[in-house]
Design a protein around this motif. Sequence first.
Motif, PDB file in Angstrom:
ATOM      1  N   LEU A  38      86.657  29.311  58.820  1.00 41.65           N
ATOM      2  CA  LEU A  38      85.826  29.112  57.773  1.00 41.65           C
ATOM      3  C   LEU A  38      86.643  29.144  56.253  1.00 41.65           C
ATOM      4  N   CYS A  39      87.759  29.973  56.403  1.00 42.32           N
ATOM      5  CA  CYS A  39      88.478  30.228  55.284  1.00 42.32           C
ATOM      6  C   CYS A  39      89.852  30.570  55.589  1.00 42.32           C
ATOM      7  N   ASN A  40      91.042  29.624  55.305  1.00 42.09           N
ATOM      8  CA  ASN A  40      92.179  30.240  55.866  1.00 42.09           C
ATOM      9  C   ASN A  40      93.088  30.693  54.651  1.00 42.09           C
ATOM     10  N   ILE A  41      94.186  31.359  55.140  1.00 39.62           N
ATOM     11  CA  ILE A  41      95.159  31.854  54.080  1.00 39.62           C
ATOM     12  C   ILE A  41      95.511  30.796  53.090  1.00 39.62           C
ATOM     13  N   GLY A  42      95.565  30.907  51.956  1.00 36.63           N
ATOM     14  CA  GLY A  42      96.294  30.008  50.880  1.00 36.63           C
ATOM     15  C   GLY A  42      94.933  28.944  50.383  1.00 36.63           C
ATOM     16  N   GLN A  43      93.719  29.060  51.002  1.00 36.18           N
ATOM     17  CA  GLN A  43      92.425  28.254  50.552  1.00 36.18           C
ATOM     18  C   GLN A  43      91.738  29.221  49.666  1.00 36.18           C
ATOM     19  N   VAL A  44      91.174  28.583  48.284  1.00 30.47           N
ATOM     20  CA  VAL A  44      90.154  29.402  47.850  1.00 30.47           C
ATOM     21  C   VAL A  44      88.913  29.423  48.483  1.00 30.47           C
ATOM     22  N   CYS A  45      88.245  30.668  48.490  1.00 29.02           N
ATOM     23  CA  CYS A  45      86.908  30.684  49.256  1.00 29.02           C
ATOM     24  C   CYS A  45      85.821  30.507  48.342  1.00 29.02           C
ATOM     25  N   LYS A  46      84.925  29.491  48.669  1.00 29.07           N
ATOM     26  CA  LYS A  46      83.891  28.879  48.063  1.00 29.07           C
ATOM     27  C   LYS A  46      82.378  29.055  48.554  1.00 29.07           C
ATOM     28  N   HIS A  47      82.544  29.974  49.656  1.00 25.44           N
ATOM     29  CA  HIS A  47      81.187  30.117  50.475  1.00 25.44           C
ATOM     30  C   HIS A  47      80.938  31.536  50.769  1.00 25.44           C
ATOM     31  N   PHE A  48      79.593  31.692  50.896  1.00 24.66           N
ATOM     32  CA  PHE A  48      79.084  33.030  51.310  1.00 24.66           C
ATOM     33  C   PHE A  48      78.292  32.936  52.626  1.00 24.66           C
ATOM     34  N   TYR A  49      78.478  33.809  53.585  1.00 24.94           N
ATOM     35  CA  TYR A  49      77.705  33.564  54.816  1.00 24.94           C
ATOM     36  C   TYR A  49      76.501  34.503  54.912  1.00 24.94           C
ATOM     37  N   PHE A  50      75.620  34.276  55.770  1.00 26.74           N
ATOM     38  CA  PHE A  50      74.475  35.230  56.239  1.00 26.74           C
ATOM     39  C   PHE A  50      74.630  34.732  57.863  1.00 26.74           C
ATOM     40  N   ILE A  51      74.827  35.702  58.717  1.00 21.67           N
ATOM     41  CA  ILE A  51      74.918  35.512  60.239  1.00 21.67           C
ATOM     42  C   ILE A  51      73.530  35.739  60.904  1.00 21.67           C
ATOM     43  N   ASN A  52      73.069  34.599  61.335  1.00 24.62           N
ATOM     44  CA  ASN A  52      71.668  34.778  62.107  1.00 24.62           C
ATOM     45  C   ASN A  52      72.284  35.229  63.474  1.00 24.62           C
ATOM     46  N   LYS A  53      73.292  34.497  64.012  1.00 25.78           N
ATOM     47  CA  LYS A  53      73.875  34.693  65.357  1.00 25.78           C
ATOM     48  C   LYS A  53      75.279  34.488  65.580  1.00 25.78           C
ATOM     49  N   GLY A  54      75.970  35.370  66.128  1.00 28.02           N
ATOM     50  CA  GLY A  54      77.305  35.313  65.991  1.00 28.02           C
ATOM     51  C   GLY A  54      78.116  36.377  65.476  1.00 28.02           C
ATOM     52  N   CYS A  55      79.242  36.281  65.630  1.00 32.45           N
ATOM     53  CA  CYS A  55      80.158  37.248  64.767  1.00 32.45           C
ATOM     54  C   CYS A  55      81.504  36.427  64.146  1.00 32.45           C
ATOM     55  N   LEU A  56      81.647  36.885  62.858  1.00 33.28           N
ATOM     56  CA  LEU A  56      82.852  36.559  61.995  1.00 33.28           C
ATOM     57  C   LEU A  56      83.932  37.811  61.743  1.00 33.28           C
ATOM     58  N   ARG A  57      85.018  37.478  61.697  1.00 34.00           N
ATOM     59  CA  ARG A  57      86.340  38.348  61.697  1.00 34.00           C
ATOM     60  C   ARG A  57      87.016  37.987  60.292  1.00 34.00           C
ATOM     61  N   LEU A  58      87.189  38.957  59.680  1.00 30.34           N
ATOM     62  CA  LEU A  58      88.057  38.782  58.275  1.00 30.34           C
ATOM     63  C   LEU A  58      89.570  39.551  58.630  1.00 30.34           C
ATOM     64  N   TYR A  59      90.605  38.724  58.581  1.00 33.72           N
ATOM     65  CA  TYR A  59      91.804  39.316  58.852  1.00 33.72           C
ATOM     66  C   TYR A  59      92.863  38.745  58.008  1.00 33.72           C
ATOM     67  N   GLU A  60      93.950  39.393  57.843  1.00 31.45           N
ATOM     68  CA  GLU A  60      95.244  38.763  57.295  1.00 31.45           C
ATOM     69  C   GLU A  60      96.300  38.945  58.205  1.00 31.45           C
ATOM     70  N   ILE A  61      97.565  38.223  57.828  1.00 33.25           N
ATOM     71  CA  ILE A  61      98.668  38.374  58.941  1.00 33.25           C
ATOM     72  C   ILE A  61      99.795  39.093  58.006  1.00 33.25           C
ATOM     73  N   ASP A  62     100.256  39.936  58.720  1.00 30.65           N
ATOM     74  CA  ASP A  62     101.330  40.637  57.731  1.00 30.65           C
ATOM     75  C   ASP A  62     102.501  39.935  57.759  1.00 30.65           C
ATOM     76  N   SER A  63     103.650  40.382  57.254  1.00 29.12           N
ATOM     77  CA  SER A  63     104.869  39.567  57.228  1.00 29.12           C
ATOM     78  C   SER A  63     105.749  39.345  58.655  1.00 29.12           C
ATOM     79  N   ASN A  64     105.232  40.509  59.447  1.00 25.67           N
ATOM     80  CA  ASN A  64     105.836  40.441  60.875  1.00 25.67           C
ATOM     81  C   ASN A  64     105.078  39.522  61.527  1.00 25.67           C
ATOM     82  N   GLY A  65     104.021  38.798  61.352  1.00 22.17           N
ATOM     83  CA  GLY A  65     103.080  38.043  62.140  1.00 22.17           C
ATOM     84  C   GLY A  65     101.926  38.599  62.737  1.00 22.17           C
ATOM     85  N   ASN A  66     101.704  39.714  62.462  1.00 25.05           N
ATOM     86  CA  ASN A  66     100.655  40.461  63.044  1.00 25.05           C
ATOM     87  C   ASN A  66      99.291  40.216  62.482  1.00 25.05           C
ATOM     88  N   GLU A  67      98.322  40.454  63.174  1.00 22.18           N
ATOM     89  CA  GLU A  67      96.985  40.146  62.633  1.00 22.18           C
ATOM     90  C   GLU A  67      96.537  41.465  62.235  1.00 22.18           C
TER      91      GLU A  67
END
Length: 189
Positions: A38-67
Amino acid sequence: MYQQLEKFVKSHGKIGEKELQEVVKAFKPINTVRNEMLCNIGQVCKHFYFINKGCLRLYEIDSNGNEITGYFALEDSIISANTSFILQRPSRDCLVSLEPSELLVIQRKEFYKLAATITQFATVYNKFIEFAFIHSQMRIYSFLGMNGMDKLRWVMEHEPKLLSRVSSKAVASYLGMTNSTLSKLRAKL
């Protein structure tokens, strides 16, 4: 699909029917597939989400490639790549749908218009920001002094659905440990 959003907004205080319908009207339904970005590294986020059903995850990737997972959002909650959404700068985070999800999405411009004109929507936003801050502080301060087993117990107490809904790899990244360490700890319980 909008009943859950209405209930969510009403749970934060009294709101008139006209204002509630104005809020609801600003959100548009979307369905996502598993692992949809829904939003990737380097993109500007233009949306906000309400979750009716499901699961969203917010994460970053460090300099070693770890989430490194910062947050999970399940049904009846809201989420965005907050820093990017607020500052309108390229995101350091990825926001992904972990399972097929039914979401209600609002554009940033509409979001802030509602927050400026409908007091109850501003309250919803403020409560979300407060929760996000407190949740982050709790995790930072709690996790700094905790061993792995205590971190796992913390998740079991505060966010038990994660262990049954989310991959162990993603939960491990949330707890700041490897997947194998998490597996060993779970086996000890």
